[in-house]
Scaffold this motif. Structure first.
Motif, PDB file in Angstrom:
ATOM      1  N   GLU A   1       0.724  -1.317  -0.173  1.00 56.83           N
ATOM      2  CA  GLU A   1      -0.045   0.120   0.039  1.00 56.83           C
ATOM      3  C   GLU A   1       0.822   1.385   0.096  1.00 56.83           C
ATOM      4  O   GLU A   1       1.843   1.378   0.831  1.00 56.83           O
ATOM      5  CB  GLU A   1      -0.857  -0.016   1.167  1.00 56.83           C
ATOM      6  CG  GLU A   1      -2.064  -0.969   1.225  1.00 56.83           C
ATOM      7  CD  GLU A   1      -2.725  -0.831   2.309  1.00 56.83           C
ATOM      8  OE1 GLU A   1      -2.936   0.320   3.290  1.00 56.83           O
ATOM      9  OE2 GLU A   1      -3.656  -1.536   2.800  1.00 56.83           O
ATOM     10  N   VAL A   2       0.688   2.248  -1.098  1.00 58.01           N
ATOM     11  CA  VAL A   2       1.246   3.314  -0.985  1.00 58.01           C
ATOM     12  C   VAL A   2       0.189   4.497  -0.706  1.00 58.01           C
ATOM     13  O   VAL A   2      -0.728   4.644  -1.514  1.00 58.01           O
ATOM     14  CB  VAL A   2       1.970   3.427  -2.296  1.00 58.01           C
ATOM     15  CG1 VAL A   2       2.751   5.060  -2.414  1.00 58.01           C
ATOM     16  CG2 VAL A   2       3.225   2.495  -2.265  1.00 58.01           C
ATOM     17  N   HIS A   3       0.460   5.198  -0.050  1.00 57.34           N
ATOM     18  CA  HIS A   3      -0.537   6.386   0.395  1.00 57.34           C
ATOM     19  C   HIS A   3      -0.011   7.819   0.157  1.00 57.34           C
ATOM     20  O   HIS A   3       1.051   8.100   0.759  1.00 57.34           O
ATOM     21  CB  HIS A   3      -0.932   6.623   1.966  1.00 57.34           C
ATOM     22  CG  HIS A   3      -1.843   5.229   2.287  1.00 57.34           C
ATOM     23  ND1 HIS A   3      -3.112   5.128   2.479  1.00 57.34           N
ATOM     24  CD2 HIS A   3      -1.303   3.763   2.442  1.00 57.34           C
ATOM     25  CE1 HIS A   3      -3.341   4.028   2.904  1.00 57.34           C
ATOM     26  NE2 HIS A   3      -2.420   2.923   2.800  1.00 57.34           N
ATOM     27  N   VAL A   4      -0.297   8.486  -0.945  1.00 54.23           N
ATOM     28  CA  VAL A   4       0.351   9.899  -1.165  1.00 54.23           C
ATOM     29  C   VAL A   4      -0.728  10.875  -0.326  1.00 54.23           C
ATOM     30  O   VAL A   4      -2.014  10.799  -0.592  1.00 54.23           O
ATOM     31  CB  VAL A   4       0.041   9.977  -2.704  1.00 54.23           C
ATOM     32  CG1 VAL A   4       0.512  11.350  -3.223  1.00 54.23           C
ATOM     33  CG2 VAL A   4       0.786   9.002  -3.407  1.00 54.23           C
ATOM     34  N   PHE A   5      -0.071  11.868   0.062  1.00 52.42           N
ATOM     35  CA  PHE A   5      -1.021  12.650   0.896  1.00 52.42           C
ATOM     36  C   PHE A   5      -0.792  14.285   0.563  1.00 52.42           C
ATOM     37  O   PHE A   5       0.480  14.691   0.392  1.00 52.42           O
ATOM     38  CB  PHE A   5      -0.577  12.934   2.472  1.00 52.42           C
ATOM     39  CG  PHE A   5      -1.107  11.586   3.263  1.00 52.42           C
ATOM     40  CD1 PHE A   5      -2.237  11.245   3.679  1.00 52.42           C
ATOM     41  CD2 PHE A   5       0.039  10.563   3.121  1.00 52.42           C
ATOM     42  CE1 PHE A   5      -2.640  10.195   4.381  1.00 52.42           C
ATOM     43  CE2 PHE A   5      -0.381   9.306   3.823  1.00 52.42           C
ATOM     44  CZ  PHE A   5      -1.806   9.422   4.430  1.00 52.42           C
ATOM     45  N   GLY A   6      -2.000  14.996   0.289  1.00 57.54           N
ATOM     46  CA  GLY A   6      -1.740  16.410  -0.152  1.00 57.54           C
ATOM     47  C   GLY A   6      -2.631  17.012   0.944  1.00 57.54           C
ATOM     48  O   GLY A   6      -3.714  16.688   1.217  1.00 57.54           O
ATOM     49  N   ARG A   7      -1.954  18.429   1.370  1.00 59.25           N
ATOM     50  CA  ARG A   7      -2.752  19.242   2.194  1.00 59.25           C
ATOM     51  C   ARG A   7      -3.864  19.999   1.711  1.00 59.25           C
ATOM     52  O   ARG A   7      -5.062  20.151   2.492  1.00 59.25           O
ATOM     53  CB  ARG A   7      -2.080  20.573   2.600  1.00 59.25           C
ATOM     54  CG  ARG A   7      -0.896  20.126   3.765  1.00 59.25           C
ATOM     55  CD  ARG A   7       0.070  21.573   3.724  1.00 59.25           C
ATOM     56  NE  ARG A   7      -0.843  22.727   4.324  1.00 59.25           N
ATOM     57  CZ  ARG A   7      -0.912  23.702   3.386  1.00 59.25           C
ATOM     58  NH1 ARG A   7      -0.173  23.636   2.291  1.00 59.25           N
ATOM     59  NH2 ARG A   7      -1.758  24.666   3.898  1.00 59.25           N
TER      60      ARG A   7
END
Ligand SMILES: Cc1cc2nc3c(=O)[nH]c(=O)nc-3n(C[C@H](O)[C@H](O)[C@H](O)COP(=O)(O)OP(=O)(O)OC[C@H]3O[C@@H](n4cnc5c(N)ncnc54)[C@H](O)[C@@H]3O)c2cc1C
Length: 454
Positions: free
Chosen positions: A192-198
């Motif tokens: 699982e790869v989780h990409v986060f944006g504000r």
């Protein structure tokens, strides 16, 4: 002036090579002629095209072919494996050249000041990129033990990192990745790869094509939560005014409403989640805490006070690159660039530093694609030539090209040349051939020097 104009370019990435091209296309190149020496700290030229662009982007790597045609010109010489200022100082350059252009780009990770950033398992994207792109100055192995990984940032570098982590090693094998990188990726446990944006989908900095490409892998299931699709007036204005932003938002919307598939590696794109802390235990990453944000009407966001912990055990920050300060040149700490006016280096007094210019990421900061460095180089070169035409350049003490070879040889610097690149290129292609691959990169600096005949 009866002799050719002598120009040194420090940094043989796209900006430096486009600057050389612009100089050779100028009127000055016809009379009295221009002679250019490119100094590059790596044994091979091409900057981030070789050591930044992801290996599964062969079309972009192909820009090297166009740059080849520039470097093939007889008025240009390449001195690779030569570092400014360790091997050649500003005073040395002034002694040999009428003008010096710095195009040293950016190589490091911008800081992210949140607690836990120093934990084992928290990495900068630039270091990981350097590893998978076979940069000689980073370790040969990379720990890929984490099953769940976070990537912080919503730009193209974040997409590169997430994609390389989510693809299988065999998907990347046909590319130019070196053997140590293939072996490392083979052991990658990420599921699982989780990409986060504000901020939200309208504020993501992805290029539409790079974003859509995520979905082309048979091993990657891209997942977007419908709750993360939200726009305010500012976002709507952004979408109206920026076609790229609109295309990105549409792609994300489509992904948010489709049925879940069953590809083995899950890649989540999360929006409105601001990373506040990397959680640790015994010095290692055990999680990431984010605060939910909400749009404030202008396209900006504010915190909601609602926190969530994600059980990831590796965190990659892809929040931007940073240039190295160049000794002896003015420096703007805020922007991490050399202050300039139209490419002319500006001193603190507001005056131009004579005969000294900048172009590319060291000038504008680490934003924009390879193609953008071309216009930038044109502007810098136009101003350099204007200074030349108006007698504003200094006169070097030793303008003869041979003086530079003699200087480097006397200092025992094992420099590579453009002919040396042809040899290295041939050696890398020969390494790939038995496996039916176009090229396999040579990683060790010593091996690169040997293959280049330095
Ligand atoms: C991870 C990543 C992926 C990217 N992918 C893409 C993509 O797919 N498509 C795209 O269009 N753009 C991409 N880009 C953007 C692109 O790489 C940049 O726009 C471009 O490389 C900037 O050019 P530059 O010449 O200013 O800097 P660089 O490419 O960084 O070149 C600078 C050169 O200067 C040399 N140098 C540095 N310091 C010294 C010194 N002290 N002495 C001597 N030499 C020195 C460096 O070794 C380097 O070769 C990517 C960028 C990154 C970071």
């Amino acid at each position: 002036m009866s002799r050719p104009l002598r120009v040194a370019i420090v940094g043989a990435g796209p900006a430096g090579i486009y600057a050389a091209d612009a100089l050779l296309k100028s009127e000055a190149a016809a009379d009295p002629g221009v002679s250019i020496d490119l100094f590059e700290r790596m044994p091979a030229p091409f900057g981030l095209i070789r050591y930044g662009v992801a290996p599964d982007h062969p079309r972009i790597k192909g820009i090297i072919t166009a740059l080849h045609q520039v470097l093939d010109k007889p008025q240009i010489r390449l001195f690779g494996n030569v570092d400014y200022p360790t091997d050649i100082s500003l005073d040395d350059l002034r002694a040999f050249y009428d003008a010096v252009i710095f195009s040293t780009g950016a190589t490091a990770d911008r800081e992210l000041r949140i607690p836990g950033i120093e934990l084992d398992g928290s990495y900068g994207a630039a270091d990981f990129v350097s590893w998978y792109d076979g940069h000689p100055d980073v370790p040969r192995t990379w720990p890929l033990e984490a099953e769940k990984v976070a990537v912080l940032g919503v730009g193209n570098v974040a997409l590169d990192v997430a994609r390389v982590l989510a693809k299988t090693a065999d998907e990347l094998l046909p590319t130019e990745i070196p053997a140590n990188v293939y072996d490392g990726l083979k052991a990658n446990k990420a599921l699982e790869v989780h990409v986060f944006g504000r901020r939200g989908p309208a504020q993501a900095k992805f290029s539409p094509m790079e974003l859509r490409e995520l979905d082309h892998s048979p091993n990657i299931e891209v997942i977007v939560d419908p709750e993360d699709i939200d726009y305010d007036e500012g976002s709507i204005a952004t979408r109206r005014g920026n076609k790229q932003a609109d295309m990105v938002a549409k792609t994300l919307e489509n992904w948010a409403i489709r049925d879940a598939g069953d590809r083995p590696h899950k890649l989540f794109l999360h929006f409105f989640e601001s990373p506040t802390e990397i959680l640790g235990e015994d010095g290692k990453v055990v999680g990431l805490r984010t605060e939910r944000t909400a749009l404030d009407g202008t396209g900006n966001v504010k915190g909601t006070g609602e926190f969530k912990d994600w059980d990831v055990t590796a965190v990659y920050r892809a929040v931007g690159y940073l240039s190295d300060k160049l000794p002896k040149l003015p420096w703007d700490i805020e922007t991490g660039t050399v202050p300039d006016e139209g490419g002319r280096v500006l001193q603190e007094t507001g005056e131009h530093l004579q005969s000294t210019y900048v172009t590319g990421w060291i000038r504008r900061g680490p934003v924009g694609l390879i193609g953008h460095t071309k216009g930038d180089a044109n502007e810098t070169v136009a101003n350099l030539l204007d200074d030349h035409a108006n007698g504003r350049l200094q006169t070097p003490a030793s303008p003869a090209p041979e003086a530079v070879d003699a200087f480097l040889t006397e200092r025992d610097i094992r420099f590579t040349t453009w002919e040396g690149w042809y040899k290295l290129d041939a050696a890398e292609k020969a390494l790939g051939e038995p496996q039916g691959r176009e090229r396999v990169k040579i990683v060790e600096r010593e091996d690169m020097l040997k293959a280049s005949g330095a």
